[in-house]
Design a protein around this motif. Structure first.
Motif, PDB file in Angstrom:
ATOM      1  N   LEU A 154       0.786  -1.234   0.000  1.00  0.00           N
ATOM      2  CA  LEU A 154       0.000   0.000   0.000  1.00  0.00           C
ATOM      3  C   LEU A 154       0.821   1.288   0.000  1.00  0.00           C
ATOM      4  N   HIS A 155       2.122   1.201   0.238  1.00  0.00           N
ATOM      5  CA  HIS A 155       2.941   2.421   0.270  1.00  0.00           C
ATOM      6  C   HIS A 155       3.032   3.017  -1.141  1.00  0.00           C
ATOM      7  N   PRO A 156       2.978   4.351  -1.251  1.00  0.00           N
ATOM      8  CA  PRO A 156       3.097   4.995  -2.575  1.00  0.00           C
ATOM      9  C   PRO A 156       4.409   4.683  -3.287  1.00  0.00           C
ATOM     10  N   ASP A 157       5.459   4.291  -2.535  1.00  0.00           N
ATOM     11  CA  ASP A 157       6.729   3.906  -3.150  1.00  0.00           C
ATOM     12  C   ASP A 157       6.827   2.395  -3.343  1.00  0.00           C
ATOM     13  N   GLY A 158       5.749   1.696  -3.030  1.00  0.00           N
ATOM     14  CA  GLY A 158       5.734   0.246  -3.151  1.00  0.00           C
ATOM     15  C   GLY A 158       4.953  -0.210  -4.371  1.00  0.00           C
ATOM     16  N   LEU A 159       4.090  -1.194  -4.171  1.00  0.00           N
ATOM     17  CA  LEU A 159       3.305  -1.738  -5.283  1.00  0.00           C
ATOM     18  C   LEU A 159       2.096  -0.883  -5.636  1.00  0.00           C
ATOM     19  N   ALA A 160       1.673  -0.016  -4.722  1.00  0.00           N
ATOM     20  CA  ALA A 160       0.409   0.710  -4.897  1.00  0.00           C
ATOM     21  C   ALA A 160       0.239   1.384  -6.260  1.00  0.00           C
ATOM     22  N   PRO A 161       1.247   2.105  -6.787  1.00  0.00           N
ATOM     23  CA  PRO A 161       1.029   2.771  -8.077  1.00  0.00           C
ATOM     24  C   PRO A 161       0.785   1.810  -9.237  1.00  0.00           C
TER      25      PRO A 161
END
Length: 271
Positions: A154-161
């Motif tokens: 869920l982190h914006p720097d993770g898989l989320a984008p």
């Protein structure tokens, strides 16, 4: 969204109020619990009000019928003046060697599809090549140990984008965590929930969609990888009748391909 329950029962309140809190949480009457535990409603009432001290066997029996998590059963025993019944063996202990090897063999055998092992706070304990493939492009600071599966997702720097249906998948994960918090009353899990729930929701990308609509049988996670949209259904397995706190809190998550295109792509990528 599931309402969250904060705080943990304090042992200085005694075992009676703690048992009553678990009974009320399970929405079970004193009479129903007494019938399940081969006791009487009068005795259950005396235990809950502190007029009667339950035996160690009774504490364990009531905890079993209230589906109290193993870690919390130890807390009940301590509150009643007894020693913990369930050990908490470190996962790297030689005594759990067969368990570790079995889990690692299981997730490797699941390749090329993603699979991982997590603990009660979603700390990643083991993962296969399918999971490593999905981590392409994740920021380095999220890959530093200890890895956390929810934070990575869920982190914006993770898989989320790269998750095409992020709002739906995010809602599913937060709902799942809410149910676990209500069951386990875990402060670390509550802190993780508060952290990830506060993440901004980035705009998702636009990978190549499947050529034909797919009739999904459960909510999939649809994630982009090198221009392809992969669809996965999550399945979580736990151990039956665990006798150790560590083992009770382990979960094996496997991501099942939800459409033929995902199957074909993964086999071409990880032969």
């Amino acid at each position: 969204m599931t309402a969250l329950v904060t705080g943990t029962p304090a042992t200085d309140r005694g075992v009676g109020p703690m048992l009553r809190a678990w009974r009320e949480r399970r929405r079970v009457s004193q009479l129903e619990l007494a019938l399940r535990a081969d006791s009487s409603a009068r005795h259950i009432s005396f235990v809950e009000t502190g007029r009667s001290r339950p035996s160690e066997e009774m504490v364990l029996r009531l905890a079993e019928h209230l589906n109290v998590p193993v870690r919390e059963r130890n807390a009940l025993l301590l509150a009643a003046g007894y020693a913990p019944h369930y050990p908490e063996t470190p996962l790297d202990d030689p005594a759990l060697g067969a368990l570790r090897e079995g889990m690692e063999r299981l997730i490797r055998g699941y390749e090329p599809y993603p699979a991982l092992v997590v603990d009660a706070t979603y700390r990643v304990l083991a993962a296969n090549r399918g999971i490593a493939m999905l981590m392409d492009g994740v920021a380095e600071h999220l890959l530093a140990p200890p890895l956390n599966a929810i934070r990575l997702t869920l982190h914006p720097d993770g898989l989320a984008p790269r998750i095409r249906n992020l709002r739906e998948w995010r809602g599913h994960l937060l709902e799942q965590m809410g149910r676990q918090i209500a069951l386990h009353r875990s402060q670390p899990l509550r802190e993780l929930y508060d952290e990830v729930a506060a993440y901004p929701v980035p705009e998702t990308g636009s990978g190549r969609a499947p050529k034909e609509p797919v009739p999904y049988f459960a909510l999939p996670m649809q994630i982009e990888h090198e221009g392809h949209v992969l669809s996965f259904i999550s399945s979580i397995s736990t151990f039956n009748t665990p006798m150790d706190v560590t083992v009770a809190e382990l979960a094996i998550e496997t991501l099942l391909p939800a459409d033929p295109a995902t199957v074909k792509y993964l086999h071409s990528l990880l032969p």
